[in-house]
Design a protein around this motif. Structure first.
Motif, mmCIF file in Angstrom:
data_model
loop_
_atom_site.group_PDB
_atom_site.id
_atom_site.type_symbol
_atom_site.label_atom_id
_atom_site.label_comp_id
_atom_site.label_asym_id
_atom_site.label_seq_id
_atom_site.Cartn_x
_atom_site.Cartn_y
_atom_site.Cartn_z
ATOM 1 N N PRO A 1 0.808 -1.226 0.000
ATOM 2 C CA PRO A 1 0.000 0.000 0.000
ATOM 3 C C PRO A 1 0.843 1.278 0.000
ATOM 4 N N SER A 2 1.947 1.283 0.735
ATOM 5 C CA SER A 2 2.764 2.501 0.786
ATOM 6 C C SER A 2 3.423 2.780 -0.566
ATOM 7 N N TYR A 3 3.918 1.729 -1.228
ATOM 8 C CA TYR A 3 4.523 1.916 -2.545
ATOM 9 C C TYR A 3 3.466 2.335 -3.565
ATOM 10 N N LEU A 4 2.320 1.700 -3.498
ATOM 11 C CA LEU A 4 1.233 2.003 -4.420
ATOM 12 C C LEU A 4 0.769 3.452 -4.269
ATOM 13 N N SER A 5 0.576 3.887 -3.030
ATOM 14 C CA SER A 5 0.130 5.267 -2.815
ATOM 15 C C SER A 5 1.216 6.259 -3.225
ATOM 16 N N SER A 6 2.472 5.944 -2.935
ATOM 17 C CA SER A 6 3.573 6.833 -3.343
ATOM 18 C C SER A 6 3.632 6.961 -4.861
ATOM 19 N N PHE A 7 3.491 5.841 -5.539
ATOM 20 C CA PHE A 7 3.504 5.857 -6.997
ATOM 21 C C PHE A 7 2.342 6.686 -7.542
ATOM 22 N N PHE A 8 1.161 6.454 -6.988
ATOM 23 C CA PHE A 8 -0.032 7.154 -7.463
ATOM 24 C C PHE A 8 0.094 8.659 -7.225
ATOM 25 N N ILE A 9 0.589 9.035 -6.069
ATOM 26 C CA ILE A 9 0.778 10.453 -5.747
ATOM 27 C C ILE A 9 1.815 11.071 -6.688
ATOM 28 N N PHE A 10 2.850 10.307 -7.019
ATOM 29 C CA PHE A 10 3.852 10.780 -7.969
ATOM 30 C C PHE A 10 3.220 11.026 -9.339
ATOM 31 N N VAL A 11 2.386 10.086 -9.784
ATOM 32 C CA VAL A 11 1.725 10.217 -11.088
ATOM 33 C C VAL A 11 0.793 11.429 -11.095
ATOM 34 N N ALA A 12 0.066 11.632 -10.009
ATOM 35 C CA ALA A 12 -0.888 12.746 -9.934
ATOM 36 C C ALA A 12 -0.174 14.093 -9.848
ATOM 37 N N GLY A 13 1.003 14.092 -9.279
ATOM 38 C CA GLY A 13 1.800 15.315 -9.211
ATOM 39 C C GLY A 13 1.141 16.420 -8.403
ATOM 40 N N ASP A 14 1.279 17.639 -8.894
ATOM 41 C CA ASP A 14 0.765 18.815 -8.193
ATOM 42 C C ASP A 14 -0.732 19.034 -8.407
ATOM 43 N N HIS A 15 -1.375 18.123 -9.101
ATOM 44 C CA HIS A 15 -2.800 18.282 -9.385
ATOM 45 C C HIS A 15 -3.687 17.919 -8.196
ATOM 46 N N ILE A 16 -3.083 17.355 -7.163
ATOM 47 C CA ILE A 16 -3.868 16.987 -5.982
ATOM 48 C C ILE A 16 -3.262 17.633 -4.743
ATOM 49 N N ASP A 17 -4.127 17.940 -3.785
ATOM 50 C CA ASP A 17 -3.670 18.584 -2.558
ATOM 51 C C ASP A 17 -3.439 17.548 -1.452
#
Length: 177
Positions: free
Chosen positions: A54-70
């Protein structure tokens, strides 16, 4: 209501309550649509269905989303990854949109017909339903040829089935076929 909708409802409700509290319904709506688009991407979809932590998955997803999410959206992504809920995200989005519509004083009605209805027929149905439910009506319109003819009207857990298929089933039950 499907099992996935039942699982998605608390997530959508929590997000919506946060959006109301922060007066950011439109921002959250855009964020959820953005996240949904990422999840629906074929490459990401394969990645999400893997057996990553879960931690790797969320980190990857947050990286993909970039600055578009708060920060709040990042926390949501971490929660979804931790609880393995990315597969129901589309349901979460739909539930959020239903809550938004209800909050705006509209009633969401799913209108299913066997064929494409004409505009005046939809207007007539809307007028009747507005009198019944005493609120503005917003349709989710679908065509399902399997109902043979007629319409089905769904509001949350209430279903009004005026389809030929339903009438034939009732007739069959009475005649014990």
């Amino acid at each position: 209501m499907s099992v996935l909708d039942t699982i998605a409802r608390p997530y959508a409700k929590a997000i919506f309550e946060l959006a109301i509290e922060n007066q950011s319904i439109e921002k959250w709506k855009k964020t959820l649509i953005f996240i949904n688009e990422i999840i629906r991407s074929k490459k990401i979809e394969k990645f999400l269905s893997g057996s990553l932590s879960p931690s790797y998955l969320s980190s990857f997803f947050i990286f993909v989303a970039g600055d578009h999410i708060d920060k709040d959206a990042r926390n949501l992504i971490k929660l979804l990854a931790e609880n393995q809920r990315f597969k129901i995200f589309n349901n979460i989005l739909r539930q959020f949109l239903k809550l938004e519509t209800s909050y705006q004083g509209n009633t969401i009605i799913e209108l299913i017909s066997a064929y494409s209805l004409q505009e005046h027929e939809i207007i007539d149905i809307r007028c009747i339903l507005q009198k019944i439910f005493l609120s503005k009506i917003k349709f989710i319109y679908k065509i399902d040829h399997q109902i043979l003819d007629g319409i089905i009207i769904k509001k949350a857990d209430t279903v009004f089935d005026f389809s030929v298929r339903s009438y034939l089933k009732q007739l069959s039950d009475v005649l014990n076929f």
